[in-house]
Design a protein around this motif. Structure first.
Motif, mmCIF file in Angstrom:
data_model
loop_
_atom_site.group_PDB
_atom_site.id
_atom_site.type_symbol
_atom_site.label_atom_id
_atom_site.label_comp_id
_atom_site.label_asym_id
_atom_site.label_seq_id
_atom_site.Cartn_x
_atom_site.Cartn_y
_atom_site.Cartn_z
ATOM 1 N N UNK A 44 71.683 64.245 63.367
ATOM 2 C CA UNK A 44 72.036 65.656 63.541
ATOM 3 C C UNK A 44 73.540 65.843 63.617
ATOM 4 N N UNK A 45 74.243 64.857 64.165
ATOM 5 C CA UNK A 45 75.708 64.954 64.262
ATOM 6 C C UNK A 45 76.385 64.866 62.907
ATOM 7 N N UNK A 46 75.647 64.410 61.885
ATOM 8 C CA UNK A 46 76.239 64.317 60.547
ATOM 9 C C UNK A 46 77.321 63.264 60.424
ATOM 10 N N UNK A 47 77.122 62.121 61.092
ATOM 11 C CA UNK A 47 78.109 61.033 61.036
ATOM 12 C C UNK A 47 77.424 59.774 60.501
ATOM 13 N N UNK A 48 77.242 59.679 59.200
ATOM 14 C CA UNK A 48 76.517 58.538 58.626
ATOM 15 C C UNK A 48 77.223 57.200 58.827
ATOM 16 N N UNK A 49 78.522 57.206 59.140
ATOM 17 C CA UNK A 49 79.235 55.957 59.315
ATOM 18 C C UNK A 49 79.033 55.304 60.668
ATOM 19 N N UNK A 50 78.334 55.964 61.563
ATOM 20 C CA UNK A 50 78.120 55.423 62.904
ATOM 21 C C UNK A 50 76.848 54.583 62.909
ATOM 22 N N UNK A 51 76.987 53.321 63.271
ATOM 23 C CA UNK A 51 75.830 52.437 63.434
ATOM 24 C C UNK A 51 75.327 52.519 64.868
ATOM 25 N N UNK A 52 74.066 52.270 65.029
ATOM 26 C CA UNK A 52 73.487 52.346 66.366
ATOM 27 C C UNK A 52 72.412 51.286 66.536
#
Length: 317
Positions: A194-202
């Motif tokens: 939802x945040x629209x940050x595809x570069x963030x891994x989790x």
């Protein structure tokens, strides 16, 4: 089939007649009546009972090959009539009970399916209504000129929309809260997407077997949402990539939820207990409701770590 079973019973009684002592004319006919009533119902069972009784009377009740009625014949026929009547009635009652049980089972399955549909619809409507209220607050913010009021409305709208997104993920169709090893991965994925940050891994590390009661599922989910949002908004400000780790563990009498990132980390001298941030105030309030505490500190390897600690008895009460 009733005719075939009766004929087979007559043949078996005739073939075994030399081995039977005198006085057992109906021995092979009882199974034929019982099988017919059990397999085909009360009507065929009555037909089989009459047919078998006539065959046994004519062929094996002295004087054989006649329908003579004597005192002994009357007693024999009465005994046969009583036995087959009880057999057929018991089988009929059993089958009626089974049919009623099947109808009740089908009705129960329909009610369960209907309840599941209503529960899913309720969750969907609650989620949509919360997000709609958040959208209304966002629209209201456009007409406010005071910067502090605009910021407060913006944060409130964001929180409501977040609550609306996570609402439908908190429970299964029975109304029970989902286990953390199922809830937290789905919720974390939804928050980051939802945040629209595809570069963030989790990554989520939750051992199986931890159970959340209804009273703690929503606060835990909200604290997780606040912590992930804080990491994305502040820890990864000006960055396209980052790593978020969500972990839950039970240590003694405490249940610990931690959200760590490799971002910028809190500023020097930062104290989460005195911060005026709406998100942190919400997290502290939720922790207090669970008789626990919330902290936001620098991580051991850099970045920030948000930690929620609640007593196990609070989570299992």
């Amino acid at each position: 089939m009733a005719l075939l079973l009766a004929g087979f019973a007559w043949w078996a009684r005739w073939a075994l007649d030399p081995a039977f002592p005198q006085g057992f004319p109906y021995l092979t006919f009882f199974p034929a009546v019982i099988l017919t009533a059990f397999l085909f119902g009360r009507g065929p069972g009555i037909f089989s009972a009459v047919l078998c009784g006539v065959l046994a009377w004519y062929s094996f009740v002295p004087p054989v090959h006649s329908f003579s009625v004597t005192r002994g014949t009357s007693i024999t026929l009465a005994f046969y009539l009583g036995v087959v009547t009880v057999d057929i009635l018991l089988i009929d009652w059993m089958q009626r009970g089974n049919e009623q049980l099947m109808r009740e089972r089908e009705r129960s399955e329909q009610l369960v399916a209907h309840s599941q549909l209503l529960f899913s619809e309720l969750q969907h409507r609650v989620s949509n209504n919360l997000q709609m209220v958040g959208a209304v607050l966002s629209l209201q913010r456009r007409g406010v000129t005071d910067p502090t009021a605009r910021q407060a409305l913006s944060e409130a709208a964001a929180k409501l929309q977040t609550i609306g997104r996570i609402q439908r993920q908190l429970y299964d169709t029975s109304g029970a809260p989902l286990a953390p090893d199922r809830l937290l991965p789905d919720l974390t994925r939804d928050l980051i997407e939802t945040a629209g940050r595809p570069g963030i891994d989790w990554e989520v590390d939750v051992p199986p077997g931890i159970e959340l009661p209804t009273g703690s599922a929503i606060p835990l989910a909200l604290v997780l949402a606040e912590s992930v949002a804080n990491a994305i908004e502040h820890g990864f400000a000006g960055r396209e990539e980052g790593q978020i780790l969500v972990a839950m563990a039970q240590q003694g009498s405490m249940l610990i939820l931690s959200v760590s990132d490799d971002g910028a980390g809190p500023p020097e001298g930062f104290d989460a207990t005195t911060s005026n941030s709406l998100g942190l105030r919400i997290a502290r309030t939720l922790a207090e409701q669970l008789s626990g505490d919330f902290s936001l500190t620098a991580g051991p390897d850099g970045g920030a770590m948000a930690t929620l600690r609640i007593p196990v008895q609070s989570a299992t009460a």
